[in-house]
Design an enzyme around this catalytic site. Structure first.
Site, PDB file in Angstrom:
ATOM      1  N   ASP A  63       1.241  -0.902  -0.061  1.00  0.00           N
ATOM      2  CA  ASP A  63      -0.068   0.775  -0.569  1.00  0.00           C
ATOM      3  C   ASP A  63       0.678   0.929   0.372  1.00  0.00           C
ATOM      4  O   ASP A  63       1.520   1.063   1.051  1.00  0.00           O
ATOM      5  CB  ASP A  63      -0.655   0.022   1.266  1.00  0.00           C
ATOM      6  CG  ASP A  63      -1.955   1.048   1.107  1.00  0.00           C
ATOM      7  OD1 ASP A  63      -1.461   2.290   0.595  1.00  0.00           O
ATOM      8  OD2 ASP A  63      -3.307   0.637   2.035  1.00  0.00           O
ATOM      9  N   SER A 121      -0.043  11.646 -16.130  1.00  0.00           N
ATOM     10  CA  SER A 121      -1.590  12.130 -17.319  1.00  0.00           C
ATOM     11  C   SER A 121      -0.932  13.451 -17.599  1.00  0.00           C
ATOM     12  O   SER A 121      -0.879  14.108 -17.445  1.00  0.00           O
ATOM     13  CB  SER A 121      -3.152  12.012 -16.353  1.00  0.00           C
ATOM     14  OG  SER A 121      -3.617  12.055 -16.818  1.00  0.00           O
ATOM     15  N   TYR A 175      -7.430  16.316  -9.188  1.00  0.00           N
ATOM     16  CA  TYR A 175      -6.651  15.293  -9.946  1.00  0.00           C
ATOM     17  C   TYR A 175      -5.837  15.825 -10.561  1.00  0.00           C
ATOM     18  O   TYR A 175      -4.467  15.778 -11.302  1.00  0.00           O
ATOM     19  CB  TYR A 175      -7.738  13.799 -10.411  1.00  0.00           C
ATOM     20  CG  TYR A 175      -6.697  13.184 -11.407  1.00  0.00           C
ATOM     21  CD1 TYR A 175      -6.200  12.192 -10.821  1.00  0.00           C
ATOM     22  CD2 TYR A 175      -6.831  12.890 -13.008  1.00  0.00           C
ATOM     23  CE1 TYR A 175      -5.633  11.087 -11.580  1.00  0.00           C
ATOM     24  CE2 TYR A 175      -6.285  13.066 -13.467  1.00  0.00           C
ATOM     25  CZ  TYR A 175      -5.386  10.692 -12.621  1.00  0.00           C
ATOM     26  OH  TYR A 175      -5.488  10.243 -13.623  1.00  0.00           O
ATOM     27  N   GLY A 176      -5.916  16.997 -11.602  1.00  0.00           N
ATOM     28  CA  GLY A 176      -5.166  17.449 -12.310  1.00  0.00           C
ATOM     29  C   GLY A 176      -3.778  17.917 -12.367  1.00  0.00           C
ATOM     30  O   GLY A 176      -2.757  18.088 -11.525  1.00  0.00           O
ATOM     31  N   VAL A 177      -4.142  18.168  -9.843  1.00  0.00           N
ATOM     32  CA  VAL A 177      -2.892  19.070  -9.430  1.00  0.00           C
ATOM     33  C   VAL A 177      -2.651  18.293  -8.486  1.00  0.00           C
ATOM     34  O   VAL A 177      -1.042  18.280  -8.824  1.00  0.00           O
ATOM     35  CB  VAL A 177      -3.759  20.373  -8.168  1.00  0.00           C
ATOM     36  CG1 VAL A 177      -3.027  20.635  -7.425  1.00  0.00           C
ATOM     37  CG2 VAL A 177      -3.888  21.391  -9.500  1.00  0.00           C
ATOM     38  N   VAL A 212      -7.625   5.334 -20.940  1.00  0.00           N
ATOM     39  CA  VAL A 212      -7.734   4.191 -21.192  1.00  0.00           C
ATOM     40  C   VAL A 212      -8.842   3.918 -20.776  1.00  0.00           C
ATOM     41  O   VAL A 212      -9.619   4.021 -19.627  1.00  0.00           O
ATOM     42  CB  VAL A 212      -6.218   3.463 -20.571  1.00  0.00           C
ATOM     43  CG1 VAL A 212      -6.084   2.448 -20.612  1.00  0.00           C
ATOM     44  CG2 VAL A 212      -5.213   3.931 -21.014  1.00  0.00           C
ATOM     45  N   ARG A 213      -9.559   2.175 -21.618  1.00  0.00           N
ATOM     46  CA  ARG A 213     -10.757   1.880 -20.458  1.00  0.00           C
ATOM     47  C   ARG A 213      -9.933   0.999 -19.360  1.00  0.00           C
ATOM     48  O   ARG A 213      -9.439  -0.232 -19.378  1.00  0.00           O
ATOM     49  CB  ARG A 213     -10.740   0.742 -21.675  1.00  0.00           C
ATOM     50  CG  ARG A 213     -12.091   1.370 -22.581  1.00  0.00           C
ATOM     51  CD  ARG A 213     -12.850   0.289 -23.492  1.00  0.00           C
ATOM     52  NE  ARG A 213     -11.933  -0.308 -24.288  1.00  0.00           N
ATOM     53  CZ  ARG A 213     -10.712  -0.389 -25.091  1.00  0.00           C
ATOM     54  NH1 ARG A 213     -10.673   0.824 -26.044  1.00  0.00           N
ATOM     55  NH2 ARG A 213     -10.321  -1.384 -25.824  1.00  0.00           N
ATOM     56  N   THR A 214     -10.586   1.381 -18.152  1.00  0.00           N
ATOM     57  CA  THR A 214      -9.796   0.860 -16.821  1.00  0.00           C
ATOM     58  C   THR A 214     -11.155   1.473 -15.918  1.00  0.00           C
ATOM     59  O   THR A 214     -12.271   2.211 -16.338  1.00  0.00           O
ATOM     60  CB  THR A 214      -9.021   1.644 -16.618  1.00  0.00           C
ATOM     61  OG1 THR A 214      -9.487   2.872 -16.166  1.00  0.00           O
ATOM     62  CG2 THR A 214      -8.008   1.253 -16.839  1.00  0.00           C
TER      63      THR A 214
HETATM   64  P1  NAP Z   1      -7.420   1.674 -11.974  1.00  0.00           P
HETATM   65  O1  NAP Z   1      -7.812   0.209 -12.695  1.00  0.00           O
HETATM   66  O2  NAP Z   1      -8.281   2.366 -11.192  1.00  0.00           O
HETATM   67  O3  NAP Z   1      -6.283   0.772 -10.858  1.00  0.00           O
HETATM   68  C1  NAP Z   1      -5.724   1.929  -9.943  1.00  0.00           C
HETATM   69  C2  NAP Z   1      -4.850   0.705  -9.062  1.00  0.00           C
HETATM   70  O4  NAP Z   1      -4.301   1.719  -8.370  1.00  0.00           O
HETATM   71  C3  NAP Z   1      -5.872  -0.059  -8.436  1.00  0.00           C
HETATM   72  O5  NAP Z   1      -4.394  -1.787  -8.588  1.00  0.00           O
HETATM   73  C4  NAP Z   1      -5.457   0.332  -6.810  1.00  0.00           C
HETATM   74  O6  NAP Z   1      -6.007  -1.032  -6.476  1.00  0.00           O
HETATM   75  C5  NAP Z   1      -3.718   0.899  -6.956  1.00  0.00           C
HETATM   76  N1  NAP Z   1      -4.551   1.540  -6.204  1.00  0.00           N
HETATM   77  C6  NAP Z   1      -5.210   2.826  -4.862  1.00  0.00           C
HETATM   78  N2  NAP Z   1      -4.676   3.531  -4.175  1.00  0.00           N
HETATM   79  C7  NAP Z   1      -3.369   2.325  -3.261  1.00  0.00           C
HETATM   80  C8  NAP Z   1      -2.726   2.695  -3.563  1.00  0.00           C
HETATM   81  N3  NAP Z   1      -2.487   2.696  -2.121  1.00  0.00           N
HETATM   82  N4  NAP Z   1      -1.514   1.579  -2.517  1.00  0.00           N
HETATM   83  C9  NAP Z   1      -1.406   0.523  -3.297  1.00  0.00           C
HETATM   84  N5  NAP Z   1      -2.222   0.650  -4.711  1.00  0.00           N
HETATM   85  C10 NAP Z   1      -2.990   1.390  -4.953  1.00  0.00           C
HETATM   86  O7  NAP Z   1      -7.279   2.957 -12.838  1.00  0.00           O
HETATM   87  P2  NAP Z   1      -5.575   3.125 -13.860  1.00  0.00           P
HETATM   88  O8  NAP Z   1      -7.011   3.522 -15.070  1.00  0.00           O
HETATM   89  O9  NAP Z   1      -4.844   1.049 -14.487  1.00  0.00           O
HETATM   90  O10 NAP Z   1      -4.888   3.859 -13.545  1.00  0.00           O
HETATM   91  C11 NAP Z   1      -3.707   3.966 -13.435  1.00  0.00           C
HETATM   92  C12 NAP Z   1      -2.544   4.734 -13.581  1.00  0.00           C
HETATM   93  O11 NAP Z   1      -2.789   5.209 -14.216  1.00  0.00           O
HETATM   94  C13 NAP Z   1      -3.320   6.124 -12.217  1.00  0.00           C
HETATM   95  O12 NAP Z   1      -1.708   6.505 -11.390  1.00  0.00           O
HETATM   96  C14 NAP Z   1      -4.227   6.931 -13.013  1.00  0.00           C
HETATM   97  O13 NAP Z   1      -4.238   8.068 -12.880  1.00  0.00           O
HETATM   98  C15 NAP Z   1      -3.147   6.469 -14.434  1.00  0.00           C
HETATM   99  N6  NAP Z   1      -3.862   7.086 -15.654  1.00  0.00           N
HETATM  100  C16 NAP Z   1      -4.966   6.767 -15.992  1.00  0.00           C
HETATM  101  C17 NAP Z   1      -5.834   7.241 -17.225  1.00  0.00           C
HETATM  102  C18 NAP Z   1      -6.409   6.574 -17.739  1.00  0.00           C
HETATM  103  O14 NAP Z   1      -7.862   6.614 -18.923  1.00  0.00           O
HETATM  104  N7  NAP Z   1      -7.017   5.047 -17.137  1.00  0.00           N
HETATM  105  C19 NAP Z   1      -5.100   8.406 -17.893  1.00  0.00           C
HETATM  106  C20 NAP Z   1      -4.181   9.349 -17.343  1.00  0.00           C
HETATM  107  C21 NAP Z   1      -3.344   8.356 -16.153  1.00  0.00           C
HETATM  108  P3  NAP Z   1      -7.179  -1.910  -5.298  1.00  0.00           P
HETATM  109  O15 NAP Z   1      -7.372  -2.234  -6.545  1.00  0.00           O
HETATM  110  O16 NAP Z   1      -6.932  -2.380  -4.623  1.00  0.00           O
HETATM  111  O17 NAP Z   1      -8.629  -0.309  -5.555  1.00  0.00           O
END
Ligand code: NAP
Length: 258
Positions: A63, A121, A175-177, A212-214
């Site tokens: 964590d 991002s 989020y931006g900041v 990205v689709r997440t």
């Molecule tokens: P996601 O599917 O929501 O996955 C986030 C991951 O981070 C999950 O595994 C979550 O664990 C973990 N997490 C959250 N808090 C944590 C903590 N305190 N310690 C350890 N792990 C933690 O999000 P994602 O879209 O893949 O995003 C991944 C990264 O890409 C992020 O930094 C996001 O800001 C960046 N990003 C994403 C996009 C997009 O379009 N998706 C665009 C730009 C940047 P749990 O499953 O336990 O919650």
């Protein structure tokens, strides 16, 4: 007992982009890949999913906001590998990268050409452009310190609580900041490496995976998690003789002007 294996670690790797990064590293990185997740059960399920695909990640709980969890992971890495070669900070800034900046006294192996990837991002760049000229100057400064950055992040929180953040020159996006914080901290850490470990050729960058689709971004985003993993993995696997990029913000494998 410490092994001479190389080791790469991904944070927040149980789903989304972190999971896709881990899968791609398992295929391409010559060494062990450690999938970390804050929730042990979710992490182990993700490991099993990759094992079913014929891949062999290791698991460790992390964590990024829990000092005890960070210490346990450090002990594991030092004992098993004598340090770390590649670190992908996918899960955000937390206290993990702040307490483990690559530099003097860290646990990056010497003299390996380590790689650090901080997933930020493009929104950090948009948020920067929506800051007042004074704030933009501070965030683009080549001399800003970690303490000054932390002070600015705290000021944003306080100004927001008081409802005066826009008057104070901030954009209207927490989020931006926060992602400005990730990108600027990356630039600060890269500068530190230049001063403290120039000979070790560690390359550290911030990047955007794209939209990205997440679970975070929803189903309408154009990129698959695998496509989102491409730039972070490219930066994690920069060849040993690469001179750069370093201290940059990278999107679609290209350096963007900060
Ligand atoms: P996601 O599917 O929501 O996955 C986030 C991951 O981070 C999950 O595994 C979550 O664990 C973990 N997490 C959250 N808090 C944590 C903590 N305190 N310690 C350890 N792990 C933690 O999000 P994602 O879209 O893949 O995003 C991944 C990264 O890409 C992020 O930094 C996001 O800001 C960046 N990003 C994403 C996009 C997009 O379009 N998706 C665009 C730009 C940047 P749990 O499953 O336990 O919650």
């Amino acid at each position: 007992m410490s092994s001479c294996n190389r080791v790469a670690l991904v944070t927040g790797a149980n789903k989304g982009i972190g999971f896709a990064i881990t899968r791609d590293l398992c295929r391409k990185f010559s060494g062990d890949v450690v999938l970390t997740a804050r929730d042990e059960a979710r992490g182990r399920t993700a490991v099993q999913q990759l094992q079913a695909e014929g891949l062999s990640p290791r698991f460790h709980q992390l964590d990024i906001d829990d000092p005890q969890s960070i210490r346990a992971l450090r002990d594991f890495l030092l004992k098993e590998y004598g340090g770390l070669d590649v670190m992908v900070n996918n899960a955000g800034i937390g206290t993990w990268p702040k307490n483990n900046p690559p530099g003097k006294g860290d646990f990056f192996k010497e003299p390996q050409p380590g790689r650090v990837v901080n997933v930020s991002s493009l929104i950090s760049l948009e948020a920067l452009r929506n800051c007042s000229p004074e704030l933009q100057q501070k965030f683009r400064s080549e001399t800003i310190t970690e303490e000054e950055l932390e002070g600015l992040m705290k000021k944003f929180v306080e100004d927001t609580k008081k409802g005066i953040h826009e008057k104070e020159g901030w954009p209207n996006s927490a989020y931006g900041v926060s992602k400005i914080g990730v990108t600027v901290l990356s630039r600060i850490h890269a500068r530190k490496l230049n001063k403290q470990r120039r000979g070790d050729k560690i390359l550290l960058n911030a990047c955007c995976p794209g939209w990205v689709r997440t679970d975070m971004a929803g189903p309408k985003a154009p990129k698959s998690p695998e496509e989102g993993a491409e730039t972070p993995v490219y930066l994690a696997l920069l060849p040993p003789d690469a001179e750069g990029p370093h201290g940059q913000f990278v999107q679609d494998k290209k350096v963007e002007q900060w």
